[in-house]
Write a protein that holds these residues in place. Structure first.
Motif, PDB file in Angstrom:
ATOM      1  N   PHE A 196     -86.109 -34.035 -81.698  1.00 13.59           N
ATOM      2  CA  PHE A 196     -85.522 -35.427 -80.785  1.00 13.59           C
ATOM      3  C   PHE A 196     -85.675 -35.280 -79.565  1.00 13.59           C
ATOM      4  CE2 PHE A 196     -83.314 -36.722 -84.758  1.00 13.59           C
ATOM      5  CZ  PHE A 196     -83.090 -35.639 -85.389  1.00 13.59           C
ATOM      6  N   CYS A 197     -86.101 -36.447 -79.192  1.00 10.63           N
ATOM      7  CA  CYS A 197     -86.416 -36.973 -77.512  1.00 10.63           C
ATOM      8  C   CYS A 197     -85.064 -37.983 -77.185  1.00 10.63           C
ATOM      9  CB  CYS A 197     -87.424 -37.546 -77.245  1.00 10.63           C
ATOM     10  SG  CYS A 197     -87.753 -38.144 -75.634  1.00 10.63           S
ATOM     11  N   ALA A 198     -84.450 -37.680 -76.139  1.00  7.70           N
ATOM     12  CA  ALA A 198     -83.238 -38.314 -75.650  1.00  7.70           C
ATOM     13  C   ALA A 198     -83.178 -38.787 -74.126  1.00  7.70           C
ATOM     14  CB  ALA A 198     -82.046 -37.728 -75.877  1.00  7.70           C
ATOM     15  N   ALA A 199     -82.867 -39.902 -73.695  1.00  7.00           N
ATOM     16  CA  ALA A 199     -82.736 -40.132 -72.243  1.00  7.00           C
ATOM     17  C   ALA A 199     -81.314 -40.429 -71.694  1.00  7.00           C
ATOM     18  CB  ALA A 199     -83.765 -41.180 -71.938  1.00  7.00           C
ATOM     19  N   GLY A 200     -80.894 -40.264 -70.805  1.00  9.17           N
ATOM     20  CA  GLY A 200     -79.602 -40.660 -70.390  1.00  9.17           C
ATOM     21  C   GLY A 200     -79.529 -40.136 -68.811  1.00  9.17           C
ATOM     22  N   ILE A 255     -85.492 -32.543 -68.376  1.00  5.35           N
ATOM     23  CA  ILE A 255     -86.392 -32.718 -67.170  1.00  5.35           C
ATOM     24  C   ILE A 255     -85.653 -33.708 -66.219  1.00  5.35           C
ATOM     25  CG2 ILE A 255     -88.176 -34.498 -67.965  1.00  5.35           C
ATOM     26  CD1 ILE A 255     -90.176 -33.044 -66.151  1.00  5.35           C
ATOM     27  N   SER A 256     -85.544 -33.774 -65.043  1.00  4.80           N
ATOM     28  CA  SER A 256     -84.712 -34.476 -64.031  1.00  4.80           C
ATOM     29  C   SER A 256     -85.527 -35.913 -64.047  1.00  4.80           C
ATOM     30  CB  SER A 256     -84.509 -34.062 -62.737  1.00  4.80           C
ATOM     31  OG  SER A 256     -85.680 -33.578 -62.206  1.00  4.80           O
ATOM     32  N   TRP A 257     -84.869 -36.928 -63.555  1.00  2.65           N
ATOM     33  CA  TRP A 257     -85.498 -38.353 -63.353  1.00  2.65           C
ATOM     34  C   TRP A 257     -86.761 -38.053 -62.580  1.00  2.65           C
ATOM     35  CZ3 TRP A 257     -86.516 -40.990 -58.945  1.00  2.65           C
ATOM     36  CH2 TRP A 257     -85.746 -40.118 -57.607  1.00  2.65           C
ATOM     37  N   ASN A 258     -86.868 -37.403 -61.612  1.00  3.02           N
ATOM     38  CA  ASN A 258     -88.164 -37.306 -60.996  1.00  3.02           C
ATOM     39  C   ASN A 258     -89.159 -36.287 -61.077  1.00  3.02           C
ATOM     40  OD1 ASN A 258     -86.616 -35.153 -59.735  1.00  3.02           O
ATOM     41  ND2 ASN A 258     -86.511 -36.004 -57.456  1.00  3.02           N
ATOM     42  N   TYR A 299     -82.460 -43.698 -62.495  1.00  2.00           N
ATOM     43  CA  TYR A 299     -82.264 -42.119 -62.700  1.00  2.00           C
ATOM     44  C   TYR A 299     -82.080 -41.332 -63.947  1.00  2.00           C
ATOM     45  CZ  TYR A 299     -82.318 -43.356 -57.559  1.00  2.00           C
ATOM     46  OH  TYR A 299     -82.495 -43.677 -56.318  1.00  2.00           O
ATOM     47  N   SER A 300     -82.825 -41.484 -64.797  1.00  2.00           N
ATOM     48  CA  SER A 300     -82.700 -40.994 -66.355  1.00  2.00           C
ATOM     49  C   SER A 300     -83.400 -39.696 -66.534  1.00  2.00           C
ATOM     50  CB  SER A 300     -83.078 -42.132 -67.357  1.00  2.00           C
ATOM     51  OG  SER A 300     -82.648 -43.233 -67.177  1.00  2.00           O
ATOM     52  N   ALA A 301     -82.459 -38.586 -66.992  1.00  2.00           N
ATOM     53  CA  ALA A 301     -82.941 -37.541 -67.330  1.00  2.00           C
ATOM     54  C   ALA A 301     -83.811 -37.647 -68.685  1.00  2.00           C
ATOM     55  CB  ALA A 301     -82.125 -36.433 -67.228  1.00  2.00           C
ATOM     56  N   VAL A 302     -84.623 -36.934 -68.960  1.00  2.00           N
ATOM     57  CA  VAL A 302     -84.955 -36.803 -70.477  1.00  2.00           C
ATOM     58  C   VAL A 302     -84.998 -35.228 -71.098  1.00  2.00           C
ATOM     59  CG1 VAL A 302     -87.098 -37.299 -71.929  1.00  2.00           C
ATOM     60  CG2 VAL A 302     -86.492 -38.673 -70.182  1.00  2.00           C
ATOM     61  N   ALA A 303     -84.604 -35.181 -72.303  1.00  2.00           N
ATOM     62  CA  ALA A 303     -84.397 -34.059 -72.818  1.00  2.00           C
ATOM     63  C   ALA A 303     -84.841 -33.963 -74.313  1.00  2.00           C
ATOM     64  CB  ALA A 303     -82.799 -33.548 -72.921  1.00  2.00           C
ATOM     65  N   TRP A 304     -85.162 -32.962 -74.752  1.00  2.00           N
ATOM     66  CA  TRP A 304     -85.648 -32.704 -75.996  1.00  2.00           C
ATOM     67  C   TRP A 304     -84.433 -31.789 -76.773  1.00  2.00           C
ATOM     68  CZ3 TRP A 304     -89.832 -34.602 -78.820  1.00  2.00           C
ATOM     69  CH2 TRP A 304     -90.560 -35.235 -77.971  1.00  2.00           C
ATOM     70  N   PHE A 305     -84.224 -32.262 -78.068  1.00  2.00           N
ATOM     71  CA  PHE A 305     -83.146 -31.410 -78.924  1.00  2.00           C
ATOM     72  C   PHE A 305     -84.022 -30.994 -80.433  1.00  2.00           C
ATOM     73  CE2 PHE A 305     -79.340 -32.026 -76.726  1.00  2.00           C
ATOM     74  CZ  PHE A 305     -79.739 -33.023 -75.659  1.00  2.00           C
ATOM     75  N   ARG A 306     -83.439 -30.134 -80.978  1.00  2.00           N
ATOM     76  CA  ARG A 306     -83.912 -29.730 -82.261  1.00  2.00           C
ATOM     77  C   ARG A 306     -82.688 -29.566 -83.437  1.00  2.00           C
ATOM     78  NH1 ARG A 306     -87.056 -23.940 -81.331  1.00  2.00           N
ATOM     79  NH2 ARG A 306     -85.114 -22.767 -80.943  1.00  2.00           N
ATOM     80  N   GLN A 307     -82.914 -29.719 -84.484  1.00  2.00           N
ATOM     81  CA  GLN A 307     -81.792 -29.596 -85.645  1.00  2.00           C
ATOM     82  C   GLN A 307     -82.451 -29.426 -86.643  1.00  2.00           C
ATOM     83  OE1 GLN A 307     -79.370 -33.260 -85.938  1.00  2.00           O
ATOM     84  NE2 GLN A 307     -77.552 -31.768 -86.527  1.00  2.00           N
ATOM     85  N   THR A 308     -81.845 -28.383 -87.501  1.00  2.00           N
ATOM     86  CA  THR A 308     -82.143 -27.966 -88.858  1.00  2.00           C
ATOM     87  C   THR A 308     -80.886 -28.329 -89.583  1.00  2.00           C
ATOM     88  OG1 THR A 308     -81.233 -25.570 -88.325  1.00  2.00           O
ATOM     89  CG2 THR A 308     -83.647 -26.243 -88.134  1.00  2.00           C
ATOM     90  N   THR A 309     -80.886 -28.484 -91.068  1.00  2.00           N
ATOM     91  CA  THR A 309     -79.966 -28.858 -92.060  1.00  2.00           C
ATOM     92  C   THR A 309     -78.898 -27.819 -91.848  1.00  2.00           C
ATOM     93  OG1 THR A 309     -81.680 -29.702 -93.488  1.00  2.00           O
ATOM     94  CG2 THR A 309     -79.656 -29.221 -94.462  1.00  2.00           C
ATOM     95  N   HIS A 360     -93.118 -38.928 -72.359  1.00  2.00           N
ATOM     96  CA  HIS A 360     -92.569 -37.566 -72.109  1.00  2.00           C
ATOM     97  C   HIS A 360     -93.178 -36.647 -72.835  1.00  2.00           C
ATOM     98  CE1 HIS A 360     -90.228 -40.638 -70.592  1.00  2.00           C
ATOM     99  NE2 HIS A 360     -89.814 -39.848 -69.643  1.00  2.00           N
ATOM    100  N   TYR A 361     -93.260 -35.264 -72.521  1.00  2.00           N
ATOM    101  CA  TYR A 361     -94.071 -34.404 -73.503  1.00  2.00           C
ATOM    102  C   TYR A 361     -93.272 -32.997 -73.556  1.00  2.00           C
ATOM    103  CZ  TYR A 361     -97.838 -37.482 -72.365  1.00  2.00           C
ATOM    104  OH  TYR A 361     -98.651 -38.570 -72.162  1.00  2.00           O
TER     105      TYR A 361
END
Length: 130
Positions: A95-99, A51-54, A31-41, A79-80
């Motif tokens: 950045f892509c992340a899972a948790g 997006i949820s695990w399913n 049951y891992s959700a996946v997310a996208w983050f972004r960062q600038t200096t 993941h896209y």
């Protein structure tokens, strides 16, 4: 060992599109959700999509809602993030992340928070020219 690798960044003109991909070698928890983050200096990392695990639920930051689409293909561990109508202010490292801190779900009606995700990629640069 979990590996998270983003790809698909690059230079694009304003109004154009890019699709980012995220390869996750192992999802240690079902049951891992996946997310996208972004960062600038000089700015904090911004959660923009989850997006949820399913795959049944997704959430977006207001800054990208209606322009970006998150999806997942668990059969391929891919993941896209489809990014359309890009603007110069979308320029950032993505950045892509899972948790699974929320049981594999995403926050309701709110962008993802970085502390909810344990596994991170190194990021891919997106530059949008005006």
């Amino acid at each position: 060992q979990v590996q998270v690798v983003e790809s698909g960044g690059g230079l694009v003109q304003a109004g154009g599109s890019l699709r980012l991909s995220c390869q996750i070698s192992i999802l240690p928890l079902k049951y891992s959700a996946v997310a996208w983050f972004r960062q600038t200096t000089g700015k904090q990392r911004e959660g923009i999509a989850c997006i949820s695990w399913n795959g049944d639920s997704t959430t977006y930051a207001d800054s990208v809602k209606g322009r970006f689409t998150i999806s997942r293909d668990d059969a391929k561990n891919q993941h896209y993030l489809q990014m359309d109508s890009l603007k110069p202010e979308d320029t950032a490292t993505y950045f892509c992340a899972a948790g699974a801190h929320l049981g594999g779900q995403c926050r309701r009606n709110a962008a993802p928070a970085h502390y909810e995700f344990d596994y991170w990629g190194q990021g891919t640069q997106v530059t949008v020219s005006s």
